[in-house]
Motif scaffolding. Structure first.
Motif, short mmCIF file in Angstrom:
data_model
loop_
_atom_site.label_atom_id
_atom_site.label_comp_id
_atom_site.label_asym_id
_atom_site.label_seq_id
_atom_site.Cartn_x
_atom_site.Cartn_y
_atom_site.Cartn_z
N LYS A 56 38.32 45.96 32.70
CA LYS A 56 38.54 46.63 33.99
C LYS A 56 38.32 45.65 35.13
N GLN A 57 39.29 45.63 36.05
CA GLN A 57 39.14 44.76 37.22
C GLN A 57 38.05 45.34 38.13
N VAL A 58 37.00 44.54 38.38
CA VAL A 58 35.88 45.09 39.16
C VAL A 58 35.72 44.42 40.52
N CYS A 59 36.39 43.28 40.73
CA CYS A 59 36.16 42.59 42.00
C CYS A 59 37.13 41.43 42.16
N ILE A 60 37.50 41.16 43.42
CA ILE A 60 38.36 40.01 43.72
C ILE A 60 37.70 39.19 44.83
N ARG A 61 37.77 37.87 44.69
CA ARG A 61 37.36 36.98 45.76
C ARG A 61 38.58 36.14 46.14
N ILE A 97 27.09 44.33 20.50
CA ILE A 97 28.44 44.08 21.01
C ILE A 97 28.31 43.46 22.39
N LYS A 98 28.98 42.33 22.58
CA LYS A 98 28.89 41.66 23.87
C LYS A 98 29.95 42.21 24.82
N VAL A 99 29.65 42.13 26.09
CA VAL A 99 30.56 42.65 27.11
C VAL A 99 31.61 41.58 27.43
N PRO A 100 32.90 41.90 27.20
CA PRO A 100 33.93 40.92 27.55
C PRO A 100 34.05 40.77 29.07
N VAL A 101 34.00 39.52 29.52
CA VAL A 101 34.19 39.24 30.95
C VAL A 101 35.30 38.20 31.07
N VAL A 102 36.26 38.47 31.93
CA VAL A 102 37.33 37.51 32.19
C VAL A 102 37.31 37.15 33.66
N LEU A 103 37.32 35.84 33.94
CA LEU A 103 37.48 35.37 35.31
C LEU A 103 38.90 34.81 35.44
N GLY A 104 39.69 35.44 36.28
CA GLY A 104 41.03 34.93 36.57
C GLY A 104 40.91 33.86 37.64
N VAL A 105 41.25 32.63 37.30
CA VAL A 105 40.94 31.49 38.19
C VAL A 105 42.07 30.45 38.22
N MET A 106 41.90 29.51 39.17
CA MET A 106 42.67 28.26 39.21
C MET A 106 41.61 27.18 39.43
N SER A 107 41.69 26.09 38.68
CA SER A 107 40.53 25.18 38.65
C SER A 107 40.21 24.54 40.01
N ARG A 108 41.22 24.34 40.88
CA ARG A 108 40.94 23.69 42.16
C ARG A 108 40.86 24.68 43.33
N ILE A 163 46.48 39.93 36.47
CA ILE A 163 45.65 39.06 37.31
C ILE A 163 46.55 38.19 38.18
N GLU A 164 46.41 38.34 39.50
CA GLU A 164 47.26 37.57 40.41
C GLU A 164 46.47 36.72 41.38
N LYS A 165 45.23 37.15 41.66
CA LYS A 165 44.43 36.46 42.68
C LYS A 165 43.31 35.65 42.02
N SER A 166 43.07 34.49 42.55
CA SER A 166 41.94 33.67 42.12
C SER A 166 40.86 33.79 43.20
N CYS A 167 39.76 34.42 42.87
CA CYS A 167 39.29 34.77 41.56
C CYS A 167 39.33 36.31 41.36
N THR A 168 39.75 36.73 40.17
CA THR A 168 39.70 38.13 39.80
C THR A 168 38.67 38.30 38.69
N GLN A 177 49.80 27.46 29.02
CA GLN A 177 50.91 28.42 29.09
C GLN A 177 50.50 29.79 28.55
N GLU A 178 49.75 29.79 27.45
CA GLU A 178 49.28 31.07 26.89
C GLU A 178 48.32 31.77 27.85
N SER A 179 47.47 30.97 28.50
CA SER A 179 46.50 31.53 29.43
C SER A 179 47.21 32.15 30.64
N VAL A 180 48.21 31.45 31.15
CA VAL A 180 48.99 31.96 32.29
C VAL A 180 49.68 33.27 31.89
N GLN A 181 50.22 33.31 30.68
CA GLN A 181 50.86 34.52 30.17
C GLN A 181 49.85 35.67 30.05
N ASN A 182 48.67 35.33 29.57
CA ASN A 182 47.58 36.31 29.45
C ASN A 182 47.23 36.91 30.81
#
Ligand code: NAG
Length: 227
Positions: free
Chosen positions: A191-196, A35-46, A180-185, A169-174
């Protein structure tokens, strides 16, 4: 790695030797897949913080990429008056386009191609992200040809393709649903583990590549029942 491969081919050999499949054989297959560990990076490309975050995760993936299922979740503000995207991106329309390129490439390519595409976009510099010519050249770097690719149909000529806009739009909704409000989360296994955001904060387990590698190994062991 070698052990896992050996074990896997051993299982396959055993299966091949005893057709037809039995329930017992099925459970062996499940056991062989980790089972792989799900990792999500909350970002904005620029966003510079997102680019930094992705550079850190580039180092992490080099070490534990095979244990991770990583995805990007984009941050923007839903905005019904925006005719192009239906969302407002903090760093302008080009950022929305950059988000679309990254989402479309991630949808139609394996991580071995979409991550290099993302890394390439970042290497070009912030103000190149979201430009069509950047997508074309980064596709080449990542090993596919933009002109004849599903991802380019998805993104459209200017990063405003119908499918790509819907993905954004789906990603923003997700991101909104995940809180997730800060880039990068950074989220590991939900589980949220860190914010930059200007600086690193709320990073209980640390924020260096080594810290994330350790957290991934721990979470991978937990998920797979290894103590
Ligand atoms: C919503 O989009 C419109 C059109 O792009 C823009 O003028 C306006 O500033 C946006 N509103 C917000 C809150 O970003």
């Amino acid at each position: 790695m070698l052990t896992a491969l050996t074990f896997f081919s051993m299982c396959m050999a055993a299966l091949a030797a005893v057709p037809p499949l039995t329930v017992q054989d099925n459970s062996q297959i499940i056991f062989a897949e980790d089972i792989k560990v799900p990792v999500v990076l909350g970002v904005m490309s620029r966003c510079p913080d997102a680019m930094l975050c992705e550079a850190v995760w580039d180092r992490v993936l080099q070490r534990v990429g095979d244990k991770v299922d990583i995805s990007l979740s984009f941050i923007a503000e839903p905005n019904a008056s925006d005719t192009a995207y239906g969302v407002t991106c903090k760093h302008g329309l080009e950022e929305c386009a950059g988000n679309v390129y990254e989402l479309c490439v991630a949808k139609y390519h394996p991580i071995s191609e979409w991550w290099p595409f993302l890394r390439c976009q970042n290497f070009q510099g912030r103000d190149q992200i979201g430009l069509p010519e950047t997508a074309v050249s980064c596709a080449g770097t990542a090993g596919f040809e933009w002109e004849i690719d599903q991802a380019s149909l998805c993104a459209g000529e200017d990063g405003q393709g119908e499918e790509g806009v819907k993905l954004l739009q789906e990603s923003v909704q997700n991101s909104i649903e995940l809180g997730i409000e800060k880039s990068c989360t950074i989220m590991i296994n939900g589980k949220q583990v860190c914010i930059r955001d200007g600086t690193w904060y709320e990073c209980e387990g640390g924020h260096t590549p080594a810290d994330f590698i350790r957290q991934i190994n721990e979470e991978h062991n937990r998920l797979n029942g290894i103590d």
